[in-house]
Design an enzyme around this catalytic site. Sequence first.
Site, PDB file in Angstrom:
ATOM      1  NE  ARG A  45     -68.227  30.434   5.496  1.00 27.63           N
ATOM      2  CZ  ARG A  45     -69.527  30.658   5.692  1.00 27.63           C
ATOM      3  NH1 ARG A  45     -70.419  30.107   4.905  1.00 27.63           N
ATOM      4  NH2 ARG A  45     -69.931  31.417   6.690  1.00 27.63           N
ATOM      5  NE  ARG A  56     -69.047  48.785   0.726  1.00 26.67           N
ATOM      6  CZ  ARG A  56     -69.777  48.603  -0.386  1.00 26.67           C
ATOM      7  NH1 ARG A  56     -69.544  49.303  -1.471  1.00 26.67           N
ATOM      8  NH2 ARG A  56     -70.748  47.721  -0.409  1.00 26.67           N
ATOM      9  CG  HIS A  59     -66.856  50.638  -3.995  1.00 19.55           C
ATOM     10  ND1 HIS A  59     -67.706  49.691  -3.485  1.00 19.55           N
ATOM     11  CD2 HIS A  59     -66.719  50.355  -5.306  1.00 19.55           C
ATOM     12  CE1 HIS A  59     -68.076  48.879  -4.463  1.00 19.55           C
ATOM     13  NE2 HIS A  59     -67.475  49.250  -5.569  1.00 19.55           N
ATOM     14  CB  SER A 147     -70.567  30.651  10.338  1.00 19.60           C
ATOM     15  OG  SER A 147     -70.697  29.581   9.446  1.00 19.60           O
ATOM     16  CG  ASP A 158     -69.551  46.401   4.948  1.00 17.28           C
ATOM     17  OD1 ASP A 158     -68.838  46.794   4.007  1.00 17.28           O
ATOM     18  OD2 ASP A 158     -70.419  45.514   4.824  1.00 17.28           O
TER      19      ASP A 158
END
Length: 183
Positions: A45, A56, A59, A147, A158
Site C-alpha cells: 500500500r 501528481r 503533472h 493505514s 499532495d
Amino acid sequence: MYEEYEKIVINEIDKTLENVNKEDVETLIQWICSAEKVFFVGVGRVLLSLEAIAKRLNHLGIETVVVGEITEPAITDKDILIVGSGSGETGFPLFIASKAKSFGAKVIHIGTNRESSMAKYTDHFVYIPASNKYDSSLNASKQPMTSLFEQSLLILGDIVALMIVNQDKIDISSLWQYHANLE
C-alpha cells in the site's frame, strides 16, 4: 456510524500531519525541484501512495519514475530516490536504496523509524509520526495495521505538490497538458 469512523480517520491524519517537521518538507521540496529525475520505491500500500505522488509530481512537469516500471531509465548522481517505508526495514526498498547510493543518487526516506536499517543509506529523512509494523505504540491508530502511515504519506505528497505549485507560481489550469489523454 459512518460519521463516527470518518471523524476517527480524519482526526488521526490531521494529528499526524500536524507533527511532520515543516523544515524537513521544505528540504524535500528543494531536492525534488533540483533533481533531474525523481525515483520512487516502496512495496504494498505504501507503493500505491508513492505511485499517486509520482503521478501528481509528473503533472507538475517533474520527471518521475517508479522503480520497476518497464520504461525505468538509469539512475544517476543528478537524481534522487524517495523511499517510502514506515519501518525502514523492508528488504526491497533497502536493496534499491543501496544500489541508488552506489550510483551517486541522493536518497530520501519518508518513514516512521529514524533508527532503521534505511538510515545508513539516507541523505534526508522525513518523519511521519505514525505506528509501524514493529512499533504500534507510536501515535497508536484505531485503524488496521499501518493505514495511518499510508494515508499520511499520500496526503503529504499532495501537500508537497500544492507547495510546489505555490512556490513556482504554476497556473493550475495549465496542468491539464500533463494529464493522460489516451483515456
